[in-house]
Motif scaffolding. Sequence first.
Motif, short mmCIF file in Angstrom:
data_model
loop_
_atom_site.label_atom_id
_atom_site.label_comp_id
_atom_site.label_asym_id
_atom_site.label_seq_id
_atom_site.Cartn_x
_atom_site.Cartn_y
_atom_site.Cartn_z
N ASP A 260 0.87 -1.17 0.00
CA ASP A 260 0.00 0.00 0.00
C ASP A 260 0.91 1.22 0.00
O ASP A 260 1.91 1.24 0.73
CB ASP A 260 -0.89 0.00 1.24
CG ASP A 260 -1.92 1.11 1.21
OD1 ASP A 260 -1.53 2.30 1.30
OD2 ASP A 260 -3.12 0.81 1.09
N PRO A 261 0.64 2.25 -0.83
CA PRO A 261 1.51 3.42 -0.85
C PRO A 261 1.74 4.03 0.52
O PRO A 261 2.80 4.61 0.79
CB PRO A 261 0.77 4.39 -1.79
CG PRO A 261 -0.02 3.50 -2.69
CD PRO A 261 -0.44 2.34 -1.83
N GLY A 262 0.75 3.90 1.41
CA GLY A 262 0.90 4.46 2.75
C GLY A 262 2.00 3.81 3.55
O GLY A 262 2.52 4.42 4.51
N LEU A 263 2.41 2.61 3.18
CA LEU A 263 3.49 1.93 3.91
C LEU A 263 4.82 2.62 3.71
O LEU A 263 5.70 2.55 4.56
CB LEU A 263 3.58 0.47 3.46
CG LEU A 263 2.40 -0.44 3.79
CD1 LEU A 263 2.58 -1.80 3.12
CD2 LEU A 263 2.25 -0.61 5.30
N VAL A 264 4.99 3.27 2.56
CA VAL A 264 6.28 3.91 2.24
C VAL A 264 6.58 5.03 3.22
O VAL A 264 7.74 5.27 3.57
CB VAL A 264 6.28 4.42 0.80
CG1 VAL A 264 7.57 5.15 0.47
CG2 VAL A 264 6.08 3.25 -0.17
#
Length: 222
Positions: A106-110
Amino acid sequence: MILRTGHPLTYPAVMTIGALAICLAWAPFGGSEQGALLGTVAVIILGYSAFQFAGALGVLPVGLPRGEGCRDVGVRRVRQQHRLVSRSWLEFTTGGRTRWLPVYFDPGLVTLTQGNAAMAGRAITVDGVRVYPSGRMRSTEPAGRLIDNPARPDDNATVMAATAAKYGRRLLLDAQAAIAGPFIGLLWVYVAGGGPTAFATGTTVGAAAAIWLSAVRGSDPS
């Protein structure tokens, strides 16, 4: 819905559909043995995908801690790099033990620094965003190199995350596994017989299955 744009499970679901479509496309071009092999591969793809998605959606258990004492814990994201494998993991400590849970990208993990994970039944939410397990929790450190997120997000982290989430980039990275295609093609000819058509079938199906496997196990394009 899983196929909603931006949902963490959309990409592996699309790769599953693509791999099944390739199996179906080759079905009219072979005999009974090749048809049986195609059917077997399709059943494996469909069955394993259903198993993975059932775990991700909480239908099947993945080893999440149970009990009130484990409902809210500190967590951080680490990225595993092992040979051609790249996956995201959530690392947290419960009951005095460190555990690792693989999750779909998920992009939020970055941009995730040290956060809080709320566990309710078989669902896990990190800083208000639900994440989806891509495998069972483990108490031993994943193989390979584990890369921690920076303590403070980079100024361009949001842009980098959006770029990493694009399907073209994800497919390009997962396509590294397609190197196994020609070897599977040779094995296909050995098992089912046939000439160039059988080799092309085995190579194409093998490459598609390798890409699918990377995606459905939760490959990380970041």
